[in-house]
Design an enzyme around this catalytic site. Structure first.
Site, PDB file in Angstrom:
ATOM      1  N   GLY A 302      39.386 -19.742 -33.594  1.00 31.00           N
ATOM      2  CA  GLY A 302      40.236 -20.848 -33.161  1.00 31.00           C
ATOM      3  C   GLY A 302      39.508 -22.172 -33.090  1.00 31.00           C
ATOM      4  O   GLY A 302      40.136 -23.213 -32.888  1.00 31.00           O
ATOM      5  N   ASP A 325      38.992 -14.703 -30.696  1.00 32.71           N
ATOM      6  CA  ASP A 325      38.580 -15.891 -29.943  1.00 32.71           C
ATOM      7  C   ASP A 325      38.843 -15.671 -28.456  1.00 32.71           C
ATOM      8  O   ASP A 325      39.779 -14.941 -28.081  1.00 32.71           O
ATOM      9  CB  ASP A 325      39.343 -17.127 -30.439  1.00 32.71           C
ATOM     10  CG  ASP A 325      38.610 -18.424 -30.150  1.00 32.71           C
ATOM     11  OD1 ASP A 325      38.151 -19.074 -31.098  1.00 32.71           O
ATOM     12  OD2 ASP A 325      38.472 -18.792 -28.972  1.00 32.71           O
ATOM     13  N   GLU A 328      42.786 -18.664 -25.936  1.00 34.82           N
ATOM     14  CA  GLU A 328      44.037 -18.254 -26.550  1.00 34.82           C
ATOM     15  C   GLU A 328      44.840 -19.417 -27.133  1.00 34.82           C
ATOM     16  O   GLU A 328      45.587 -19.240 -28.104  1.00 34.82           O
ATOM     17  CB  GLU A 328      44.913 -17.476 -25.548  1.00 34.82           C
ATOM     18  CG  GLU A 328      45.519 -18.287 -24.425  1.00 34.82           C
ATOM     19  CD  GLU A 328      44.593 -18.457 -23.231  1.00 34.82           C
ATOM     20  OE1 GLU A 328      45.097 -18.801 -22.157  1.00 34.82           O
ATOM     21  OE2 GLU A 328      43.371 -18.258 -23.381  1.00 34.82           O
ATOM     22  N   ALA A 375      31.367 -17.254 -36.032  1.00 37.29           N
ATOM     23  CA  ALA A 375      31.360 -18.673 -35.672  1.00 37.29           C
ATOM     24  C   ALA A 375      31.423 -18.896 -34.174  1.00 37.29           C
ATOM     25  O   ALA A 375      31.273 -20.039 -33.715  1.00 37.29           O
ATOM     26  CB  ALA A 375      32.535 -19.382 -36.346  1.00 37.29           C
ATOM     27  N   LYS A 421      20.083 -27.745 -35.436  1.00 40.09           N
ATOM     28  CA  LYS A 421      19.411 -27.823 -34.127  1.00 40.09           C
ATOM     29  C   LYS A 421      18.524 -26.607 -33.876  1.00 40.09           C
ATOM     30  O   LYS A 421      17.730 -26.590 -32.927  1.00 40.09           O
ATOM     31  CB  LYS A 421      20.440 -27.984 -33.010  1.00 40.09           C
ATOM     32  CG  LYS A 421      21.164 -29.322 -33.055  1.00 40.09           C
ATOM     33  CD  LYS A 421      22.235 -29.434 -31.986  1.00 40.09           C
ATOM     34  CE  LYS A 421      22.872 -30.822 -32.005  1.00 40.09           C
ATOM     35  NZ  LYS A 421      23.533 -31.139 -33.270  1.00 40.09           N
ATOM     36  N   GLY A 461      34.540 -34.742 -36.822  1.00 41.22           N
ATOM     37  CA  GLY A 461      35.830 -34.410 -36.238  1.00 41.22           C
ATOM     38  C   GLY A 461      35.870 -33.104 -35.487  1.00 41.22           C
ATOM     39  O   GLY A 461      36.913 -32.731 -34.957  1.00 41.22           O
ATOM     40  N   SER A 462      34.759 -32.383 -35.398  1.00 38.94           N
ATOM     41  CA  SER A 462      34.775 -31.108 -34.682  1.00 38.94           C
ATOM     42  C   SER A 462      34.819 -31.348 -33.179  1.00 38.94           C
ATOM     43  O   SER A 462      34.530 -32.439 -32.691  1.00 38.94           O
ATOM     44  CB  SER A 462      33.542 -30.281 -35.035  1.00 38.94           C
ATOM     45  OG  SER A 462      32.368 -30.914 -34.563  1.00 38.94           O
TER      46      SER A 462
END
Length: 621
Positions: A302, A325, A328, A375, A421, A461-462
């Site tokens: 998500g 995820d 929800e 992810a 990072k 945009g994340s």
């Protein structure tokens, strides 16, 4: 069920009837005026001759029949239902056909009534009728255009004098909703300079952008070069930003070729346009070969990266797509989107945490995913500095749980989403992701499952990135907060990042860390100033920029490789493989277990253990 008639619909229909009635009334006048003028010209403008031979009286007797015929023909050829503010050659042709029919029919009627009609009369009648009707219709268009332009005209400069600029000029001239008045065109092609494109002069090359914007009082610049390389586009946009003008751009060349360019497609220049890097190119055939007809799991499905992974995977015909995820709301949003776009997709959306090893095992046991894209992670650097144990629990042991389940249930491949990072980390989040990379490399040596990692920089945009933050701060009137004037970062778009991940999955043989050639790093201070200018404002004048100091765990620049790593090329010139950095996997496993015990007991000095595991980890001063 009977349709509901609203007051707005009734009002609209009333206006439409009044509009048609008014136009028909005008046509009654035009039809008879054309009839009279044709006769008058035929009699060499001699009114006495018209009255003397009685021809005028004969025409007056047949005028009602002629008028009814004319209105009927006009109605049948839709001259009362066309949107005349958009009138073009097609409408002009229909007017001509209608006038020919009316004039010919009138001549036949006259002969039937035994009226001695001069043979030149129907020709003259057609000529005058066509002029009168066309003038009225197209005058309406010009009138509407002038009214729409009043008080809102945008003096516009076009960059580029090719096909895209020609399309834009045509749209501006034909649309009643266009506010743009193109006053000059810029093009670097010397053979075009000094010439005219649809009546607008091509005044010179890019070196004239700033001076021309001032000379012609330009308020908006539209970049009409959809096919030029991104680096060249950035150079031109950098010059345009030296003006106070609003910047816009045309869509891609493929849309131009498909005829999709119109006023609504012209968009504001986005920050992505200023990166100056060509987009990542991937081999869709390779991706299709290993994604199609597979059971695929996306953890963190998500999130920003996870949801885009799901979109692109769904487009490649998987057998089953599983979204996993903890949050929800995000999972529900992507579920609704994918069900709408791919109704035949076998989509499973599950809620749970990667920390829960038993939940992960049951998921793998039930669905047996063949490909796993991991992810799910805590990514926000300052927050993880204040909650290091949570970062380790979620990132390190969440990854370990998924990796172990992939091995136990014989997944074909697991792809870890990593970050720049993780290279010489100065924060807990980066150190935790470096341990994740070490986990998948260790697992790859001991399992038939192929484990790889994909490492990339910041994603535009994340969730948690600076772009949405800067947008909000600009909308609030400032100030924009930048941690340090010299902070630089690598950037890529979300679709690019996901394309890289999918391509890495196709290239994977096991144990690799894939790295993207992300071009030149971007100075965050420049990014902030560019965003202010793109909003039509002036940095430090309309929107102040405040430097707040580096946040906990933050460093001035990120790296994509450890000093020990080299680069190996792949078939994609923008994707590389970092050579493996050797480490003692036995000692690594012991240290990971020590790390687990420290997290379980909420030990505060967890950073000391991180230093032992990740030798390159140095806390930011």
């Amino acid at each position: 069920m009977r349709p509901i008639r609203t007051a707005h619909t009734t009002s609209f229909n009333t206006r439409k009837v009044i509009h048609i009635a008014l136009l028909m009334l005008i046509d009654v006048v035009l039809l008879n005026a054309a009839l009279f003028f044709a006769l008058w010209v035929r009699m060499e403008f001699n009114m006495g001759q018209l009255l003397k031979n009685g021809l005028l009286l004969e025409f007056i007797k047949t005028a009602p029949v002629y008028t009814v015929i004319g209105l009927f023909v006009f109605f049948m050829l839709k001259l009362y239902t066309s949107l005349w503010e958009f009138a073009s050659v097609y409408e002009f042709v229909r007017i001509g056909i209608a006038c020919i029919i009316v004039s010919a029919t009138n001549y036949i009627v006259m002969r039937l009534f035994s009226i001695n009609v001069p043979r030149s009369h129907p020709v003259l009648n057609f000529f005058f009728l066509c002029i009168f009707v066309t003038t009225v219709r197209f005058s309406y268009r010009l009138f509407r255009r002038r009214i729409s332009e009043t008080g809102r005209e945008k003096r516009t400069m076009l960059i580029g004098a090719g096909s895209a600029a020609s399309v834009a000029l045509r749209e501006f001239s034909s649309s009643a909703y266009s506010e743009n008045k193109v006053v000059c065109i810029i093009d670097d092609d010397r053979t075009k300079q000094g010439q005219y494109l649809k009546g607008v002069k091509i005044i010179g090359g890019r070196d004239m952008i700033v001076s021309a914007a001032k000379k012609y009082n330009v308020s908006e610049i539209i970049v009409a070069m959809p096919s030029v390389p991104n680096r060249q586009r950035k150079e031109i946009l950098d010059i345009c930003q030296q003006t106070p003008c609003k910047l816009k751009t045309l869509p891609g060349i493929f849309q131009l070729a498909n005829g999709e360019v119109n006023i609504s497609k012209i968009r504001d220049v986005e920050i992505e346009d200023l990166l100056g890097r060509d987009p990542v190119k991937v081999d869709l055939t390779d991706i299709l070969d290993y994604v199609s007809n597979r059971v695929i799991l996306v953890t963190g499905g998500g999130g920003s990266i996870g949801s885009e992974l799901c979109r692109q995977i769904a487009s490649h015909n998987p057998k089953t797509l599983i979204i996993f995820d903890i949050y929800e709301n995000n999972a529900y949003d992507i579920q609704l989107e994918l069900k709408r776009r791919y109704p035949s997709l076998d989509l499973q959306v599950l809620i749970g945490s990667v920390r829960d090893r038993e939940r992960i095992r049951k998921l793998f046991d039930a669905y047996r995913p063949e490909l796993v894209f991991h992810a799910a992670a805590h990514k926000h650097v300052p927050l993880m500095e204040h909650s290091p144990n949570e970062a380790i629990k979620n990132n390190v042991f969440g990854t370990l749980n998924v990796a172990l389940a992939a091995d136990e249930f014989h997944a074909r491949r697991m792809i870890l989403i990593s970050t720049d990072k993780a290279v010489n980390p100065t924060n807990v989040m980066g150190a935790s992701k470096r341990i994740c990379e070490m986990i998948v490399q260790t697992m790859d040596m001991r399992s038939k499952t192929e484990y790889v990692a994909v490492r990339f920089g910041n994603v535009l945009g994340s969730n948690g990135s600076v772009i949405p933050l800067f947008h909000k701060q600009i909308l609030d009137g400032g100030p924009i907060t930048v941690t340090h004037k010299d902070v630089i970062r690598y950037f890529m778009t979300i679709p690019e990042a996901v394309s890289l991940v999918l391509q890495a999955g196709a290239y994977a043989e096991g144990g690799e860390i894939f790295v993207l050639d992300m071009g030149k790093p971007v100075r965050i201070d420049d990014l902030a100033r560019n965003m202010i200018r793109l909003s039509g404002l002036e940095p430090d004048v309309d929107i102040p920029i405040v430097y707040t100091g580096l946040r906990p765990g933050e460093k001035l620049y990120e790296e994509l490789l450890l000093s020990e790593e080299g680069l190996k090329k792949t078939d994609n010139e923008l994707i590389y493989i970092a050579h493996r950095v050797e480490f003692d996997d036995i000692m690594f496993e012991r240290n990971v277990e020590r790390l687990r015990a420290a997290c379980d007991s909420s030990e505060e000095n967890i950073r000391a253990l991180l230093h032992e595991i990740v030798k390159e980890y140095k806390e930011a001063s």
